[in-house]
Each structure stands twice: as structure tokens, then as C-alpha cells.
Design an enzyme around this catalytic site. Structure first.
Site, PDB file in Angstrom:
ATOM      1  N   ASP A  88     -14.103  24.706 -27.776  1.00  0.00           N
ATOM      2  CA  ASP A  88     -12.811  24.588 -27.124  1.00  0.00           C
ATOM      3  C   ASP A  88     -12.701  23.196 -26.499  1.00  0.00           C
ATOM      4  O   ASP A  88     -13.533  22.818 -25.674  1.00  0.00           O
ATOM      5  CB  ASP A  88     -12.655  25.674 -26.058  1.00  0.00           C
ATOM      6  CG  ASP A  88     -11.192  25.928 -25.718  1.00  0.00           C
ATOM      7  OD1 ASP A  88     -10.322  25.534 -26.514  1.00  0.00           O
ATOM      8  OD2 ASP A  88     -10.934  26.510 -24.662  1.00  0.00           O
ATOM      9  N   HIS A 128      -2.151  19.504 -18.855  1.00  0.00           N
ATOM     10  CA  HIS A 128      -2.913  20.634 -18.324  1.00  0.00           C
ATOM     11  C   HIS A 128      -4.112  20.134 -17.507  1.00  0.00           C
ATOM     12  O   HIS A 128      -4.385  20.642 -16.415  1.00  0.00           O
ATOM     13  CB  HIS A 128      -3.397  21.521 -19.470  1.00  0.00           C
ATOM     14  CG  HIS A 128      -4.372  22.588 -19.066  1.00  0.00           C
ATOM     15  ND1 HIS A 128      -3.998  23.732 -18.383  1.00  0.00           N
ATOM     16  CD2 HIS A 128      -5.723  22.687 -19.239  1.00  0.00           C
ATOM     17  CE1 HIS A 128      -5.069  24.491 -18.170  1.00  0.00           C
ATOM     18  NE2 HIS A 128      -6.118  23.884 -18.672  1.00  0.00           N
ATOM     19  N   GLU A 147      -3.974  31.052 -21.918  1.00  0.00           N
ATOM     20  CA  GLU A 147      -3.910  29.603 -22.172  1.00  0.00           C
ATOM     21  C   GLU A 147      -3.362  29.390 -23.574  1.00  0.00           C
ATOM     22  O   GLU A 147      -3.896  29.930 -24.547  1.00  0.00           O
ATOM     23  CB  GLU A 147      -5.290  28.939 -22.025  1.00  0.00           C
ATOM     24  CG  GLU A 147      -5.745  28.836 -20.578  1.00  0.00           C
ATOM     25  CD  GLU A 147      -6.936  27.894 -20.375  1.00  0.00           C
ATOM     26  OE1 GLU A 147      -7.606  27.544 -21.376  1.00  0.00           O
ATOM     27  OE2 GLU A 147      -7.195  27.518 -19.220  1.00  0.00           O
ATOM     28  N   GLU A 184      -2.900  27.445 -26.821  1.00  0.00           N
ATOM     29  CA  GLU A 184      -3.648  26.408 -27.539  1.00  0.00           C
ATOM     30  C   GLU A 184      -3.326  26.419 -29.033  1.00  0.00           C
ATOM     31  O   GLU A 184      -2.913  27.427 -29.585  1.00  0.00           O
ATOM     32  CB  GLU A 184      -5.169  26.623 -27.378  1.00  0.00           C
ATOM     33  CG  GLU A 184      -5.623  26.682 -25.926  1.00  0.00           C
ATOM     34  CD  GLU A 184      -7.114  26.488 -25.744  1.00  0.00           C
ATOM     35  OE1 GLU A 184      -7.794  26.084 -26.706  1.00  0.00           O
ATOM     36  OE2 GLU A 184      -7.602  26.742 -24.626  1.00  0.00           O
ATOM     37  N   ASP A 229      -6.624  31.370 -25.164  1.00  0.00           N
ATOM     38  CA  ASP A 229      -7.927  31.295 -24.495  1.00  0.00           C
ATOM     39  C   ASP A 229      -7.830  32.045 -23.161  1.00  0.00           C
ATOM     40  O   ASP A 229      -7.790  31.449 -22.083  1.00  0.00           O
ATOM     41  CB  ASP A 229      -8.266  29.810 -24.283  1.00  0.00           C
ATOM     42  CG  ASP A 229      -9.592  29.609 -23.574  1.00  0.00           C
ATOM     43  OD1 ASP A 229     -10.452  30.495 -23.661  1.00  0.00           O
ATOM     44  OD2 ASP A 229      -9.750  28.553 -22.933  1.00  0.00           O
ATOM     45  N   ARG A 280      -9.506  33.507 -13.896  1.00  0.00           N
ATOM     46  CA  ARG A 280      -9.555  32.324 -13.008  1.00  0.00           C
ATOM     47  C   ARG A 280     -10.473  32.503 -11.816  1.00  0.00           C
ATOM     48  O   ARG A 280     -11.086  31.528 -11.351  1.00  0.00           O
ATOM     49  CB  ARG A 280      -8.151  31.998 -12.507  1.00  0.00           C
ATOM     50  CG  ARG A 280      -7.146  31.688 -13.600  1.00  0.00           C
ATOM     51  CD  ARG A 280      -7.568  30.511 -14.433  1.00  0.00           C
ATOM     52  NE  ARG A 280      -6.556  30.211 -15.461  1.00  0.00           N
ATOM     53  CZ  ARG A 280      -6.768  29.374 -16.464  1.00  0.00           C
ATOM     54  NH1 ARG A 280      -7.943  28.756 -16.608  1.00  0.00           N
ATOM     55  NH2 ARG A 280      -5.818  29.150 -17.347  1.00  0.00           N
ATOM     56  N   GLN A 288     -13.959  32.191 -13.089  1.00  0.00           N
ATOM     57  CA  GLN A 288     -14.159  30.791 -13.490  1.00  0.00           C
ATOM     58  C   GLN A 288     -14.450  29.887 -12.281  1.00  0.00           C
ATOM     59  O   GLN A 288     -15.355  29.066 -12.308  1.00  0.00           O
ATOM     60  CB  GLN A 288     -12.914  30.300 -14.219  1.00  0.00           C
ATOM     61  CG  GLN A 288     -13.007  28.891 -14.773  1.00  0.00           C
ATOM     62  CD  GLN A 288     -11.745  28.488 -15.552  1.00  0.00           C
ATOM     63  OE1 GLN A 288     -10.820  29.270 -15.693  1.00  0.00           O
ATOM     64  NE2 GLN A 288     -11.737  27.265 -16.069  1.00  0.00           N
ATOM     65  N   LYS A 311     -14.345  33.198 -19.786  1.00  0.00           N
ATOM     66  CA  LYS A 311     -13.628  32.976 -21.051  1.00  0.00           C
ATOM     67  C   LYS A 311     -14.172  33.857 -22.179  1.00  0.00           C
ATOM     68  O   LYS A 311     -13.461  34.089 -23.158  1.00  0.00           O
ATOM     69  CB  LYS A 311     -13.807  31.511 -21.496  1.00  0.00           C
ATOM     70  CG  LYS A 311     -13.392  30.468 -20.468  1.00  0.00           C
ATOM     71  CD  LYS A 311     -11.918  30.187 -20.517  1.00  0.00           C
ATOM     72  CE  LYS A 311     -11.584  28.920 -19.736  1.00  0.00           C
ATOM     73  NZ  LYS A 311     -10.195  28.504 -19.972  1.00  0.00           N
ATOM     74  N   THR A 338     -11.053  35.903 -27.077  1.00  0.00           N
ATOM     75  CA  THR A 338     -10.146  34.815 -27.445  1.00  0.00           C
ATOM     76  C   THR A 338      -9.304  35.344 -28.604  1.00  0.00           C
ATOM     77  O   THR A 338      -9.861  35.854 -29.575  1.00  0.00           O
ATOM     78  CB  THR A 338     -10.929  33.570 -27.885  1.00  0.00           C
ATOM     79  OG1 THR A 338     -11.779  33.150 -26.823  1.00  0.00           O
ATOM     80  CG2 THR A 338      -9.998  32.430 -28.281  1.00  0.00           C
ATOM     81  N   GLU A 351      -1.071  27.111 -13.797  1.00  0.00           N
ATOM     82  CA  GLU A 351      -0.203  25.960 -13.538  1.00  0.00           C
ATOM     83  C   GLU A 351       1.177  26.396 -13.051  1.00  0.00           C
ATOM     84  O   GLU A 351       1.737  25.809 -12.128  1.00  0.00           O
ATOM     85  CB  GLU A 351      -0.057  25.133 -14.820  1.00  0.00           C
ATOM     86  CG  GLU A 351      -1.371  24.526 -15.298  1.00  0.00           C
ATOM     87  CD  GLU A 351      -1.289  24.052 -16.745  1.00  0.00           C
ATOM     88  OE1 GLU A 351      -1.710  24.817 -17.637  1.00  0.00           O
ATOM     89  OE2 GLU A 351      -0.771  22.950 -16.972  1.00  0.00           O
TER      90      GLU A 351
END
Lengths: 428, 428
Positions: A128, A135, A200, A202, A234, A238, A241, A254, A258, A375
């Protein structure tokens, strides 16, 4: 306007189809009625069964079809560009108006709605990247207000190894992970279900021909080592993480799942939607020579519109449509896919057919373009309101996230990626 | 003293053998005279060819032998403990003194020196942990003098995903990687061969039976999911690492190659060398419940002596013996292998037979026990002198690193891991 942009298919649902007109022709692996997974081509609302239609191919195109056998496209990816292009040319003829294949429709076509999609390949290694600079800046501000963008960012296409065993096709449920988190103001962690589950947005990149360990793939050749593209979610915990990621990076936050869209779009289908790498802002360094190629700078980027939609259980009950959370674009990649390949292999790391890259979250600079809830809600500080009257800081059980990708350009047929969906289910 | 500690083998080189007496019986994959790789058992200076000896097995032991077919032990790993123990019991009888198999020696035994060793399994995913607390402190001091051990260390068995495609068996050459590095005092990186190439001394852990995505492996069951153990050298490019590793962890600084010893030692062979998890220093937190199991605390750690030796081209020319750089032990692991398995799967991450874990560098607290040159030379500040008159801050082309692991205990036969070797060759 090229010939193929005018061409129409005898598969009538393909003409004007949002994702899969005749100009797209992505490959994937499907199964129907419990039979073994096999390869197919998306065309409108249907799937062309390559095994059933095998006798309509010969030469390089047949070689390509045969490499798609066995329910995994790895061998096809390994063949590289020549057979892939031959297959595409033959498919354009076979699925175009006036093709004799139409007489065999019942034999060679399945309704996509009747089929189950699988991972298109055995994924050996998954990497990844982190090439979405908006971002990186947005998240950097939350984790490191003083230095949001680290000094290496504009020199190094930052990436890390991801977990290959939990990559799943669109539609697979997303079990809320459990793990350690550090409650605000505490010094000791607690254990329990993730409370800050996120998506996420991607781009996924499938590797084609690999390299021997110890060799590098030159930037000028790197695009030839890419087999195709998909969408990738992804999923990120949080709270897990934030507590685990120092000093070695994200891990359990993560690796629970996925999700990817199951169709592999080729470089040939995406060719009209290439664009120059956006000019680096004044003051940004030039890429080092091993990352710099004129052709890549001129046409190595993509203009692909990327969208994230949310539905909640309540919205589905109220028959409310999915609500858009993100509308972004691949043009916000600071590095091209060729630069990612060249960088990954510059130390002699062996890439193999069926490796998957994620681009990293592709946010744009404006609100509405942010590719994650982290975000959008500024880490949960600014909840969003939904049409159902609900609010969200992060994802709740029953929420479904839908990724879409679409390419449009005047004079060309629009093509899309299909969807990448996943619904959150409660922790065990 | 158990029966088996007295037992001797008719393979006379096994009796008193440094690594592979009758009490060890590790499995591996070998080839001879260009034939296809197949499975074997190390016994003294020889390899028992399991295919050639197949008709000497029945029942669960035969099921285990058949699962080793095809040049990969994944299916054998997947079988779990029962068949593995049955195979071991049968091998103890077949290779013990007085066995009728001796009459078939020419048919079933190969000289190990005539064989080539391969990776024992297809490695689906590779995870490198960081459970050597002395290493974490030593390195933390170099990278972060103010907070060498991060706040999560004593709660979280820190790990990260590694690159599976470049794991190679002992003896594979180590090509010096190229990459970006930031010269001291500069703000812009340069590109070139790594100048700070290092080794890392680790224990490797092979995963046996896996778990379904979404499920977790309970700490009390975790040991049952381990198929065996090896030595692992996590070759590291320190200059590349220092520049690239923020914020997502090591990437190209590690992915050029990882070397492992080719023989898989079983939990049964290592059983006499189990020990209690060393008591946590006063003030250290208790493990969270999902990491805490009485049986694991009582006997989940290992007493395995680990050694690193160096030879240089000059030393070999002068017929000087390899020089010891490190003498350490697995007892410096802050977390047990069962805790690593439980943690890795607690979020629902799917483990699969043939996954490989690295322990992280296993340094002891004293000079002479440091498991990397980074620690020994304090990041290159204190070069070491070799018997050849040479000095080393980091590895030079032609240097060979040899890892060894050995278990000894009064009243038991000593066993070893065999060697994990790699010689550095110049960058391309």
C-alpha cells in the site's frame, strides 16, 4: 475520434453502459450456479464466458485466453502487453455489432446478476502506497500538527507492505475488528471493538510481468509491468492505528480486510484518460533520475473520477438513495503508477504477477474531495449529517460503503470500474 | 531423563551431532542431482528421503508424509499437531538403532552435502515482529534518544508486514541494495548503493493451522497453530531505512532479501528447552487478557542460544575462522510466540499455513549480545576490529554472515537449527 469510440456491441446493455461498454472489456473471475470459478469479460450487464467462447480465439489472443484458465489471472498477467492487446482486439471484434458470436449468445453470455465475482488473481504480496499528497497532508496535520508532510515525502514514493491474506472482492462483509486502543487522556490501553472505523478511497494496481530478485525495473519500462487497475477500499481502524503504528507502521488497524472491485481494467481501456503528471508546485524537487521519464511525465497520470457513497441501515429502510461522501480523482496522485513500480523494485525487490498495489488514499484539496472520514470529520470532531437525520463521525454497524470510479472525455465512450462495496457487521 | 534422550541412531553421524541428532528430526525440502524438490528429515550429516521411505509409514504418520509431497510443506503444516507427533514417533523408531530401515540406507538416505536446500513452504504472508526488547531499546536510543521505548511497547507485540517474495534459504547471495539515502547534514537525498548494510538475528516461526477471516486465535490455543521454527536474518539497509521509514515503517530497507535456515524444528523437538516467560520487571504492566495464559506464562518461552559469526574475504584467504559478533538467546523476547499469534489474529486477520513470522532482532542486554551491527557499532560510531586486522562499521562486499541456534540442557541431547548463511555481493 477513433473508430472504437463509435463502435457498438450486439450486447445491447453495453451501449451507453455506465461501466462496461464495448470500449472497456475488463477481465475478472466469476462463478455461476456453484461451478468452479473461471474467467470472463464484463460487457454491459453481462459476462462473456471465455472458456465457453474459447474456440472463437486463435493465435496470441488464444494464448491469452488459455492463460486465464483455472480461476486465477496470474498467468495472464505474466504474459504482458502483447497477448493482452491481441485479446482486446479480438474481443472488440467478437462483441462488436455484426459479430457471428451473437448467434451463440445463450452459450457464451451470462447475466452478471446471476454470477458471483471472486478475486481475479492469487495475490502474492500486497503493497500500500501513500501517494495521495492531499491525504498525506490532511492526516499529517491530525497526527503531527507541526510537520504534516515529512521531509521524505516529495522524494520517496512512500509505501509499506500490507496483508495479502485478507484482500476480498466487493460484497464481502466487513467484520468490525477488535483491538487495543488508548482512550483519550489515559496512559493504559483498553481492549474492545474498534470505535473509529473508516474507509480509504484508493486505486488498485495489478502487477503483470515481474522481475528477478536483485534486478530493478527501469522507470521507462515500468508501465509495461502493470497488468491492470481496480478500486480498493483500505478499511482502517483509526483508534487501533493511532496506538499501534509507532514505530513500524500500521498493522492490525488495516489487516482485518481490504476490499477491491473485481474487474481488472487494462491500460489499453484507460489510454484515452491518461494525462500529464500535474506540474509539481514551484519549489518542489525534481524526481531523482530513477523516477524520472519523459514519457511518464507526459502521460503517466490518469484522469479517473472516484466517488464514495454511504448507505446506512436506516437509509435503506427509508428507501433513501446512497449519499455521496467523496468525489475525488486520481489526478491527486503525487507519484505515477510507473514511479511506484520503479521505486518498489529499485532495491532488487522481486515483483511477481498478481502482486497488488494500493495507491494510498486519494483525497482532493477541497472539502467534499476527502477520501476518508478521518479527514472529513477531522478525526471525529466534526460529525457529518446524513439525509436520514443520522450523524456519523465514523462508520457504524450496518453502514455500507460503495466506491465507484469513472472515466469520461469528450469524443470517447465513458468507462467505469464497477463497484467496490462492503457492509460493516458487528464485532464478534 | 526421558527414553528418547538416551536413544541413538543407526545413522552414526547423528549421535552427538551438533544440530541433528535423533532427538531433533526437523523437516525440510531438498533436491539432489537436479531432481524436483521433495521433503526430507535431517539426521546427522544425512537427509532421510521421505518419498523413498514412504512405505515404512502408515496411519497418521503416513498421512503426514503424504502431506509433505510436492516440494512444499504447507499441507503438512496445515495438518497440525496430531499427525506431526505421529510422524515424529515413527521417525524415532525408524531412525533409531536396531531399525530394519538401516538395511535400506542406500535407498533412503542422502548425504546432506550432496543436496540443495529450498524454502520449506510457499510463504503466503510474512510478518516481522519487534519483540526483542533489548534491541528495541538499543535502536530506540539511536533513532529517538528521548523516548527509546515507545509507550505502546509493553502492551502491544509490535509487528509489521514484511515482503514474502524475497525470502530465500540459507546460502543465497545477498545483493547490496541501491536506494535513496540522506547524507549527514544534507536536506536532499542521494541515490546509490547502501553504505550501511546490516544483519538482524531473529527467530523464525512457521504458522501451521490458520484461522478464518473474522475469527481470532485464543492465546490458550495459539501454540497449536505453530508448525515450527527456524533462524532468520532480516538483512537491513540502515541508511535507506533512516530516510524512508517515517511514517509507515521500513520498506525497501528490508525487502531486498530475508534469509532463513531451511530446516523446520518442531515444538516437540524444542519441548525440553521451553521455559517460563521471564518475569516482567516491577512496574511493567500485565499483558491484557487476550495475551495472558497461565500455561503460556509458565512454559511459553524458549532457551535457545543464538550466535552470529562473520567471515570476510580476507579472513577466508588467511584461513582465519569465522569471528563471533553476537551470542544471544531467545529468552530476551518480551512476548512469547503464542502471544504473537494471538495478537496477530485478534482483529480477525486470517493466518494461513506457511505464513512466516520473524521475532524481531534478539539482542541481550550486554555488549557481545547485540543482534545487529547497528547496536554493536552504535550506528557506525564505534567500528569493530577483526582478527584479520580489518575493521567494520557495517558489512562490506564479500562478508558472510552465519547464524546458528542451539539448545542445551543437562540430561537432554543438544539440538541445533543448522546454519543460516548469506554472503554480500556488490550492487549491480
Amino acid at each position: 475520434m477513433t473508430q472504437s469510440t463509435l463502435a457498438r456491441s450486439w450486447v445491447t446493455s453495453a451501449n451507453g453502459h455506465r461501466d462496461f461498454p464495448l470500449q472497456n472489456l475488463p477481465l475478472g473471475v466469476f462463478s455461476i450456479n456453484g461451478a468452479a470459478p473461471r474467467s470472463g469479460v464484463a460487457i454491459g450487464d453481462c459476462i462473456l464466458d471465455l472458456l465457453a467462447a474459447r474456440d472463437a480465439f486463435d493465435g496470441e489472443a488464444l494464448r491469452a485466453v488459455d492463460a486465464t484458465a483455472g480461476g486465477q489471472l496470474n498467468a495472464f498477467f505474466e504474459l504482458g502487453r502483447g497477448p493482452r492487446v491481441a485479446l482486446r482486439e479480438r474481443l472488440l471484434a467478437l462483441l462488436g455489432e455484426g459479430s457471428p458470436l451473437q448467434a451463440r449468445e445463450a452459450e457464451v453470455l451470462h447475466r452478471a446478476a446471476d454470477c458471483q465475482m471472486h478475486l481475479p488473481a492469487k495475490i502474492n504480496d500486497y503493497t500500500d502506497f501513500y501517494v495521495g499528497i492531499e491525504h498525506a497532508q490532511n492526516v499529517g496535520k491530525l497526527f503531527r500538527p507541526d510537520n504534516p508532510l515529512l521531509p521524505n515525502y516529495k522524494y520517496v514514493p512512500i509505501g509499506y507492505h500490507g496483508r495479502a491474506s485478507t484482500i476480498r472482492p466487493s460484497g464481502t462483509e466487513v467484520r468490525r475488528p477488535k483491538g487495543q486502543t488508548l482512550p483519550a487522556g489515559q496512559t493504559e490501553p483498553t481492549f474492545g471493538p474498534c470505535a473509529r472505523l473508516d474507509y480509504e478511497l484508493e486505486l488498485g494496481i495489478w502487477i503483470g510481468q515481474g522481475n528477478a530478485m536483485g534486478d530493478s525495473i527501469a522507470i521507462g519500462e515500468a508501465a509495461e509491468h502493470i497488468a491492470g487497475f481496480c478500486l480498493l477500499n483500505d478499511w482502517s481502524a483509526r483508534d487501533i492505528q493511532a496506538w499501534e503504528y509507532q514505530p513500524l507502521g500500521p498493522f492490525l488497524s488495516k489487516s482485518f480486510i481490504t476490499s477491491i472491485s473485481p474487474w481488472v481494467l487494462t491500460a489499453e481501456a484507460l489510454a484515452p484518460f491518461r494525462q500529464a503528471q500535474p506540474a509539481r508546485p514551484a519549489g518542489d524537487p525534481q524526481p531523482l533520475p530513477y523516477l524520472l521519464d519523459q514519457r511518464d511525465q507526459a502521460a503517466g497520470a490518469f484522469n479517473i473520477e472516484l466517488e464514495v457513497l454511504l448507505t446506512t441501515a436506516s437509509m435503506r429502510e427509508q428507501n433513501l438513495p446512497p449519499q455521496r461522501l467523496t468525489l475525488s480523482n486520481t489526478q491527486y496522485m503525487y507519484w505515477t503508477v510507473a514511479q511506484m513500480v520503479a521505486h518498489h523494485s529499485v532495491n532488487g525487490c522481486q515483483l511477481q504477477a498478481g502482486d497488488l498495489f494500493g495507491s494510498g488514499t486519494l483525497s482532493g484539496p477541497q472539502p467534499g474531495q476527502f477520501g476518508s472520514l478521518l479527514e472529513i470529520t477531522e478525526g471525529g470532531k466534526k460529525p457529518i449529517e446524513l439525509a436520514s437525520g443520522e450523524v456519523r463521525k465514523f462508520l457504524e454497524d450496518g453502514d455500507e460503503i460503495i466506491l465507484r470510479g469513472r472515466c469520461s472525455r469528450d469524443g470517447f465512450a465513458s468507462i467505469g470500474f464497477g463497484e467496490c462495496r462492503g457492509t460493516v457487521v458487528a464485532a464478534r
